[in-house]
Design a protein around this motif. Structure first.
Motif, short mmCIF file in Angstrom:
data_model
loop_
_atom_site.label_atom_id
_atom_site.label_comp_id
_atom_site.label_asym_id
_atom_site.label_seq_id
_atom_site.Cartn_x
_atom_site.Cartn_y
_atom_site.Cartn_z
N MET A 123 0.83 -1.19 0.00
CA MET A 123 0.00 0.00 0.00
C MET A 123 0.87 1.25 0.00
N ILE A 124 0.32 2.33 -0.54
CA ILE A 124 0.99 3.62 -0.53
C ILE A 124 0.11 4.61 0.23
N ALA A 125 0.68 5.78 0.53
CA ALA A 125 -0.01 6.73 1.40
C ALA A 125 -1.37 7.15 0.85
N THR A 126 -1.48 7.30 -0.46
CA THR A 126 -2.75 7.76 -1.03
C THR A 126 -3.87 6.74 -0.87
N ASP A 127 -3.52 5.49 -0.58
CA ASP A 127 -4.55 4.48 -0.33
C ASP A 127 -5.35 4.77 0.93
N PHE A 128 -4.84 5.65 1.78
CA PHE A 128 -5.52 5.98 3.03
C PHE A 128 -6.35 7.26 2.93
N ILE A 129 -6.43 7.84 1.73
CA ILE A 129 -7.30 8.99 1.52
C ILE A 129 -8.69 8.46 1.17
N PRO A 130 -9.69 8.80 1.96
CA PRO A 130 -11.02 8.21 1.75
C PRO A 130 -11.76 8.85 0.59
N SER A 131 -12.68 8.11 0.03
CA SER A 131 -13.63 8.67 -0.93
C SER A 131 -14.79 9.27 -0.13
N ALA A 132 -15.85 9.64 -0.77
CA ALA A 132 -16.98 10.25 -0.08
C ALA A 132 -17.56 9.29 0.97
N TYR A 133 -17.94 9.84 2.11
CA TYR A 133 -18.53 9.03 3.17
C TYR A 133 -20.01 8.76 2.88
N SER A 134 -20.45 7.58 3.29
CA SER A 134 -21.83 7.19 3.01
C SER A 134 -22.79 7.52 4.15
N GLN A 135 -22.25 7.83 5.35
CA GLN A 135 -23.07 8.12 6.51
C GLN A 135 -22.64 9.43 7.16
N GLU A 136 -23.48 9.92 8.09
CA GLU A 136 -23.11 11.06 8.91
C GLU A 136 -23.37 10.71 10.37
N SER A 143 -9.19 -5.28 8.47
CA SER A 143 -7.76 -5.23 8.14
C SER A 143 -7.34 -3.82 7.73
N TYR A 144 -8.19 -3.15 6.97
CA TYR A 144 -7.90 -1.77 6.57
C TYR A 144 -7.96 -0.84 7.78
N PHE A 145 -8.91 -1.08 8.68
CA PHE A 145 -9.05 -0.28 9.89
C PHE A 145 -7.74 -0.29 10.69
N LYS A 146 -7.20 -1.47 10.93
CA LYS A 146 -5.97 -1.58 11.71
C LYS A 146 -4.79 -0.94 10.99
N ARG A 147 -4.72 -1.17 9.69
CA ARG A 147 -3.59 -0.64 8.93
C ARG A 147 -3.65 0.89 8.89
N LYS A 148 -4.85 1.43 8.74
CA LYS A 148 -4.96 2.90 8.71
C LYS A 148 -4.66 3.48 10.09
N ALA A 149 -5.12 2.83 11.15
CA ALA A 149 -4.82 3.31 12.49
C ALA A 149 -3.32 3.31 12.74
N SER A 150 -2.63 2.28 12.27
CA SER A 150 -1.18 2.22 12.41
C SER A 150 -0.51 3.31 11.58
N PHE A 151 -0.98 3.50 10.37
CA PHE A 151 -0.45 4.54 9.47
C PHE A 151 -0.59 5.93 10.11
N LEU A 152 -1.76 6.23 10.66
CA LEU A 152 -1.98 7.54 11.27
C LEU A 152 -1.19 7.67 12.58
N SER A 153 -1.12 6.61 13.34
CA SER A 153 -0.36 6.65 14.59
C SER A 153 1.09 7.05 14.33
N ARG A 154 1.66 6.52 13.26
CA ARG A 154 3.04 6.82 12.90
C ARG A 154 3.27 8.31 12.70
N LEU A 155 2.25 9.01 12.20
CA LEU A 155 2.39 10.43 11.95
C LEU A 155 2.35 11.26 13.23
N GLY A 156 1.91 10.62 14.34
CA GLY A 156 1.95 11.28 15.63
C GLY A 156 3.21 10.93 16.41
N SER A 157 3.56 9.66 16.37
CA SER A 157 4.78 9.16 17.02
C SER A 157 5.17 7.89 16.29
#
Length: 368
Positions: free
Chosen positions: A1-14, A151-165
C-alpha cells in the motif's frame, strides 16, 4: 500500500455526536528504531513486543458542527486535568493526518486520556497515547464509512499513529509487531506496522517484562530530539546496517526459541541506542548510575543461575527486565531482593506481552 490508499472517498453516513473509547498499549522495541526521515519514515526497520499493562485509555467525544471550521477545534484533558502543553503536539498531529481524515474540521472534539504508568518516564507514553487517539479517530471514520474492513481499519490506524509518534504504529497489534521495510519480512512497510505472522516459538508467547522505574521524571532528551541527532551522526550508516542485520537474526531466533541469542541481540540493541546518544553532537548520557547497577546485577544473576533473564532500555534511565514466564517466580524474587532498591521509591510495573489495542466502549451516536 501507498499513502494515497488511506485517503477516503466520499462518506456514506453522517454522525452528529458520540463518544468512542480505546485502550492502546505501549510497546518495547527489541530492535530499535532510531533516526527518521521526512514524514516520519524510519531510517531503519524495527520490531517490538506489544505490552499489556502499560497502556493509555482515550475517550474521544465528538460533536458535528453546522459548517466546517477554519482550524481544528478540540479540548484535551490528561488524567482529568487540562494540559495546554500537549495542545501543540495534537494540533500538529491533526495537521499531518487531515488529508487522510477530511472530517476533522467538521467536528468539535474532547479528548480525555489517562495512563497506567508515569507520563514521559521512558515507557513510550507517546506510542500508547497517539495510537489510542488514532484508533478513536479511525473508529469515528468507520461510523461514516461502515463498509470499512477490519484489516484496513488496523492498517490505517497504524499509518496515522506513525504520523503522531513513529513507534506508535507498533501498538495496534501484538504480540510482536514489525515496522519498516526489510527483505525478510513479507508485507513490511515504512508506512505502518505489521503483526509478526511467522512462526513464533512458544517461549515468547507469554514473555514477561518488569519495568524498573529508575527515574520517573521528564526525560532529559525527547525521542524526537534524539532521532534528529542521528542526522549527520558519524556512526549512523553503520548503525542502520546493524539494525537490519540484527532484525534478520532475530527473525530466526523468534522461531527457534534460542534465548541466549535473543538476549545477545536485545541487550546489544539497547546499549547501541545509548551509545549513539553518547556519541552524538551534542551528546547525552541517558542512563543513571542506578541503571548501570541494575544491568550489572542482571548479568551477575544470569551467570550464577543460568536463568535466561535479560534487559532492554528505551531512550531513558528505566530498565525493562525480560524473561520467560516459566522463570517468573525466580526472576521476580531476584527483582524484589536485589533490584527494587535501585528504583525510585521501589516503583516498578509488572507487565507481559499483549495482543494489542482494544475497544473499551462506545456511546451510541445520533444519526442524521
Amino acid at each position: 500500500m501507498i499513502a494515497t490508499d488511506f485517503i477516503p472517498s466520499a462518506y456514506s453516513q453522517e454522525k452528529r455526536e458520540g463518544t468512542v473509547i480505546w485502550k492502546s498499549p505501549s510497546n518495547i522495541a527489541l530492535v530499535k528504531y532510531w533516526g527518521k526521515m521526512e514524514n516520519q519514515i524510519p531510517a531503519n526497520p524495527s520490531i517490538s513486543f506489544t505490552l499489556n499493562a502499560a497502556a493509555t485509555t482515550t475517550a474521544l467525544t465528538y460533536k458535528r458542527k453546522n459548517a466546517p471550521a477554519a482550524s481544528f477545534d478540540f479540548d484535551l484533558l490528561f488524567e482529568g486535568e487540562e494540559k495546554p502543553d500537549f495542545h501543540p503536539k495534537i494540533a500538529q498531529f491533526f495537521e499531518r493526518i487531515y488529508p487522510y481524515l477530511p472530517f476533522l474540521k467538521q467536528y468539535r472534539f474532547k479528548i480525555e486520556s489517562s495512563n497506567s504508568f508515569p507520563h514521559s518516564s521512558g515507557i513510550a507514553s507517546s506510542a500508547s497515547s497517539m495510537s489510542a487517539l488514532a484508533l478513536c479517530l479511525v473508529d469515528l471514520e468507520r461510523e461514516l464509512c461502515p463498509e470499512m474492513e477490519d484489516s484496513y481499519f488496523k492498517r490505517k490506524a497504524s499509518f496515522l499513529s506513525r504520523l503522531g509518534s513513529g513507534s506508535a504504529c507498533r501498538s495496534i497489534d501484538g504480540p510482536l509487531v514489525q515496522w519498516g521495510l526489510h527483505s525478510r519480512f513479507e508485507g513490511s512497510s515504512d508506512l505502518f506496522g505489521i503483526p509478526h505472522t511467522d512462526v513464533i516459538h512458544p517461549v515468547f508467547e507469554n514473555y514477561m517484562d518488569t519495568i524498573l522505574l529508575v527515574d520517573k521524571g521528564q526525560k532529559q532528551v525527547s525521542s524526537s530530539v534524539g532521532h534528529q541527532l542521528m542526522e549527520g551522526h558519524a556512526f549512523a550508516s553503520s548503525r542502520f546496517e546493524q539494525a537490519n542485520a540484527n532484525l534478520s537474526r532475530l527473525k530466526d531466533v523468534l522461531a527457534t526459541g534460542d534465548l541466549s541469542a535473543f538476549i545477545n541481540i536485545v541487550e546489544n540493541e539497547a546499549l547501541t541506542l545509548h551509545a549513539m546518544m553518547m556519541t552524538s553532537v551534542p551528546y547525552f548520557i541517558l542512563m543513571k548510575p542506578n541503571t548501570l547497577e541494575i544491568i550489572n546485577r542482571i548479568w551477575e544473576f544470569r551467570k550464577s543461575t543460568d536463568i535466561p533473564v535479560g534487559f532492554t532500555l528505551d531512550a531513558g534511565a528505566n530498565v525493562h527486565v525480560l524473561y520467560p514466564e516459566k522463570d517468573k517466580k525466580a526472576v521476580y524474587d531476584f527483582i524484589k531482593d536485589a533490584l527494587l532498591t535501585y528504583c525510585e521509591k521501589g516503583d516498578h510495573l509488572c507487565d507481559a506481552v499483549g495482543q494489542g489495542a482494544k475497544k473499551v466502549g462506545n456511546i451510541e451516536n445520533r444519526d442524521t
